[in-house]
Design an enzyme around this catalytic site. Structure first.
Site, mmCIF file in Angstrom:
data_model
loop_
_atom_site.group_PDB
_atom_site.id
_atom_site.type_symbol
_atom_site.label_atom_id
_atom_site.label_comp_id
_atom_site.label_asym_id
_atom_site.label_seq_id
_atom_site.Cartn_x
_atom_site.Cartn_y
_atom_site.Cartn_z
ATOM 1 N N CYS A 1 29.645 16.009 -13.123
ATOM 2 C CA CYS A 1 30.638 16.424 -14.119
ATOM 3 C C CYS A 1 31.682 17.382 -13.550
ATOM 4 C CB CYS A 1 29.937 17.093 -15.308
ATOM 5 S SG CYS A 1 29.202 18.678 -14.854
ATOM 6 N N LYS B 1 -11.251 3.620 0.120
ATOM 7 C CA LYS B 1 -11.594 5.037 0.111
ATOM 8 C C LYS B 1 -10.429 5.747 -0.571
ATOM 9 C CE LYS B 1 -13.526 8.699 2.929
ATOM 10 N NZ LYS B 1 -12.731 9.866 2.548
ATOM 11 N N LYS C 1 -20.542 -0.307 2.359
ATOM 12 C CA LYS C 1 -21.848 0.110 1.835
ATOM 13 C C LYS C 1 -22.843 -1.041 1.885
ATOM 14 C CE LYS C 1 -19.799 3.260 -1.529
ATOM 15 N NZ LYS C 1 -19.408 3.438 -2.928
ATOM 16 N N CYS D 1 26.977 18.203 -19.374
ATOM 17 C CA CYS D 1 26.956 17.290 -18.219
ATOM 18 C C CYS D 1 26.293 15.960 -18.609
ATOM 19 C CB CYS D 1 26.195 17.948 -17.074
ATOM 20 S SG CYS D 1 25.969 16.880 -15.639
ATOM 21 N N GLU E 1 -14.762 -1.466 0.029
ATOM 22 C CA GLU E 1 -13.918 -1.018 -1.085
ATOM 23 C C GLU E 1 -12.997 0.098 -0.592
ATOM 24 O OE1 GLU E 1 -17.309 0.365 -3.441
ATOM 25 O OE2 GLU E 1 -16.644 2.434 -3.118
ATOM 26 N N GLU F 1 -0.460 4.629 -35.351
ATOM 27 C CA GLU F 1 -1.786 4.446 -35.953
ATOM 28 C C GLU F 1 -2.829 5.306 -35.239
ATOM 29 O OE1 GLU F 1 -2.193 -0.096 -37.437
ATOM 30 O OE2 GLU F 1 -1.238 0.183 -35.486
#
Ligand code: IVH
Length: 716
Positions: A412, A113, A287, A432, A111, A33
């Site tokens: 193989c 880095k 921060k 293979c 948070e 879609e």
């Protein structure tokens, strides 16, 4: 609905589905879609070129390559951030904050880095205007065309809510899985691998060809506010709320703390949590939340005083190299893998690491039984840094992959080869079994025979269940075979959401069979040649072959291919071109990087191999002999066209949209580039076009108007 509204609606919808798919892994519509909407938009845009918008979702595939990046000045300097390496330094940082802001608790965030490349995104009236690298902090490279290809970067913000100007800063990075896959792919292609995701990101963004960048798995996470006109933002929380409203990917997990103890806890917790993230991180960014407090704290010449980054030390461990195993890649490349005594590094137990190829083993002189130092490249992919040489056993010997394998494929037992100019050893047996899945997906991909609904997971199942072990076996599948195929539960790209096991079903089976029928009856020779997956034969090479051969069976025993395969020194040939012009058959060839002797050797040996003969026989039995749709043995050169060899840059507002002018220039043999350099021959300038005009003047590039162009085309 008016087509204008329809285009706007489609653009908005496609961007939303894009986001649901890539960011939230909660798609609301099927791929099919999505493709339908996408094609509708493409068609409408083609029919109405005046409504061209560089930020349309159709433009995410990249555009014409640039000559060079233009430089752009930052609206506000892009500063660095001070690093903290120990608990005591965190305590000092915290003390300094209180010294400026007083006794009261200071709300802080912690948070990850992200280990990537910093980028500034500038939106004007809700539309991405440009994107710039950090550069020297004052000016950076304009990488807008590359950034547009990154799905996580919104190209348009909701117009009714967007401020007049918004600069969002953040990190462009390569997620771990994508990085691993890219390196695997490069191993397969015999190219040098990237040392870590950051190098891979920086390397990708440096490309002047945005179409290539579009193929790299890059992502983006926002982490900072730059210039802002019109949004009322007073804190990190306000900023994050705005980012969320505009569907920017946020940097998570996030800690809110307001004491030194809590800050240290958060940094410690993040060190564990970060290993669960889908991308590499190398620190914790702290921060100050409140913007007024940030202002009080201010900046030093290089970094803000209201933020700092605690850097986690990269972990290295020693362990024993017990064994080297060989993996047969999906295209036959043999990759040596180090089997290690398990050790705990950067959050997980590591017991294997890729050694990439024989050359890498030699470069680091890695031997069985060695004690090796390992780390995780970009904190993710285990890799061997070096050998601890004083722990080496006196009787150890150098490792040589082809000797160890007795020059046989471990899967193989077919012959293995190292082609000139490539680092990889490769199994050259077309039959293979280790290569069956890739052969099928390669065959089915859009650039190949475009078989609907036949991706990785379906190919794997077809091979696993024994329904097909080679592409041509697809042509004997029935609706029942396919409909009853049980597919594995789907995992979203972030690995979080998992759906139930799914049945392929009648509807998809019929669609796939219909596209197989189309492949058999309609697909031209060059698509088949590409789909067959002969090593080194790419799309353009296949097209060139189809120009010189009328049908597939003509390639078996082709003298042109044989002549090309026997050329002694391709590099020389490219340089002098003379040999080629004097060669009776090769002079009709447009020999370039797209089709050289190695490709020709591969084609020749394929058609004369047992596997190749079987393929030809099966094709004959199936009644398939694809025909060229571009057969023209005499090359139509562009050399005599009026604009041959000339490079144009187009700017300013002209009487038709720029893509129209691009078409005109290209159809007369010229090239169009995005930016001006000394190599530019002409600037085609309409009204405006300020900075390019100035640059053209300074480089003494002739400036043309539309009439001048017509004259040049001899159509005055
Ligand atoms: S905030 C004024 N937050 O680290 C500096 N930077 O900043 C504010 N980086 O190359 C920067 N993750 O791109 C910030 N969560 C994060 C970050 C982050 C990575 C990068 C940034 C820059 C370097 C120093």
């Amino acid at each position: 609905m008016l087509f204008e509204n329809r285009i706007a609606q489609l653009r908005e919808d496609l961007e939303r589905h894009n986001r649901l798919y890539y960011q939230e892994a909660t798609p609301e519509i099927s791929d099919l879609e999505y493709d339908k909407l996408f094609r509708e938009l493409e068609d409408l845009e083609k029919a109405h070129p005046n409504l061209y918008d560089p930020n349309s979702p159709t433009q995410r595939v990249g555009g014409a390559p640039l000559d060079a990046f233009e430089q752009r000045e930052h609206l506000l300097p892009m500063l660095s951030i001070d690093d903290l390496f120990a608990k005591e330094e965190v305590a000092d940082f915290h003390k300094r904050l209180h010294k400026s802001l007083g006794e009261a608790p200071i709300p802080l965030t912690v948070e990850p880095k992200i280990d990537g490349v910093a980028c500034s995104l500038v939106y004007r009236n809700g539309s991405l205007d440009y994107a710039v690298t950090r550069g020297d902090g004052t000016r950076g490279d304009d990488i807008t065309a590359n950034v547009r290809t990154i799905r996580a970067v919104p190209l348009m913000l909701p117009k009714d809510k967007a401020p007049a100007l918004l600069e969002v800063r953040g990190e462009i990075f390569m997620p771990s899985q994508g990085f691993a896959k890219l390196n695997e792919q490069r191993d397969e292609e015999g190219l040098a691998t990237f040392a870590n995701p950051r190098n891979a990101t920086a390397g990708s963004l440096k490309s002047l060809d945005s179409k290539k960048v579009a193929e790299r798995p890059l992502s983006f996470i926002a982490h900072g506010l730059g210039a802002n006109e019109g949004a009322d933002l007073n804190s990190e929380e306000d900023f994050r709320a705005l980012l969320k409203e505009f569907d920017f990917p946020l940097n998570l997990p996030l800690w809110h703390v307001d004491s030194l103890d809590a800050l240290l806890d958060a940094i410690r917790e993040l060190d564990t949590a970060r290993h669960e993230l889908a991308y590499g991180t190398d620190g914790a960014v702290v921060k100050v939340v409140d913007f007024a407090q940030r202002e009080t704290l201010g900046f030093t010449s290089r970094a803000p005083r209201w933020a700092a980054a605690f850097k986690y030390p990269p972990e290295q461990k020693e362990t024993l190299l017990k064994e080297i195993t060989i993996q047969v890649g999906r295209t036959g490349v043999l990759t040596p893998v180090a089997e290690l005594a398990p050790v705990f590094v950067s959050g997980t137990t590591v017991s294997r690491a890729t050694l990439h190829n024989q050359e890498e083993i030699e470069r680091k002189d890695i031997r069985l039984g060695d004690t090796v130092v390992i780390e995780k490249a970009g904190e993710i992919i285990p890799s061997i840094v070096k050998v601890v040489s004083d722990k080496r056993k006196p009787d150890s010997t150098a490792y040589h992959l082809p000797t160890v394998l007795n020059r046989q494929c471990p899967s193989c037992h077919g012959p293995i080869e190292q082609q000139p100019g490539f680092v990889a050893w490769r199994c050259v047996n077309f039959a293979c079994p280790a290569q069956a899945v890739t052969r099928i997906t390669h065959f089915a991909q859009r650039k190949g025979l475009d078989l609907d609904g036949l991706g990785d997971s379906v190919s794997i199942k077809l091979v696993e269940t024994g329904l097909a072990s080679s592409p041509l076996e697809l042509f004997t599948l029935t609706v029942d075979d396919l409909a009853n195929l049980m597919l594995d539960p789907a995992k979203s790209s972030d690995g979080l959401t998992v759906s139930k096991e799914r049945r392929f079903g009648e509807k998809r089976a019929e669609t796939l069979l219909a596209s197989l029928k189309r492949a058999k009856e309609e697909m031209p020779l060059h698509r088949w040649l590409f789909a067959m997956g002969i090593s080194q034969v790419g799309e353009s090479g296949a097209r060139e072959l189809a120009r010189l051969h009328e049908k597939l069976t003509d390639l078996a025993g082709s003298e042109i291919i044989s002549d090309l395969a026997d050329l002694p020194d391709f590099e020389e040939l490219l340089k002098s071109k003379r040999k080629k012009e004097n060669h009776p058959r090769l002079k009709q060839f447009q020999i370039d990087d797209n089709l050289g002797p190695v490709a020709a050797q591969n084609i020749r040996s394929f058609f004369s191999s047992e596997a190749g003969q079987t393929v030809l026989q099966r094709l004959d039995e199936l009644g398939i002999n694809p025909k060229s749709d571009n057969f023209a043995p005499d090359p139509s050169t562009t050399e005599d066209l009026p604009l041959a060899g000339k490079t144009f840059v187009v700017t300013g507002s002209l009487s038709a949209p720029r893509p129209e002018f691009k078409k005109i220039i290209e159809s007369h043999g010229g090239k169009v580039s995005g930016s001006i350099s000394a190599k530019t021959d002409y600037l085609l300038a309409g009204e405006g076009g300020g900075s390019k005009r100035t640059k053209a003047e300074s480089l003494q590039v002739p400036i043309l108007n539309e009439e001048d162009l017509q004259e040049l085309l001899g159509e005055a």
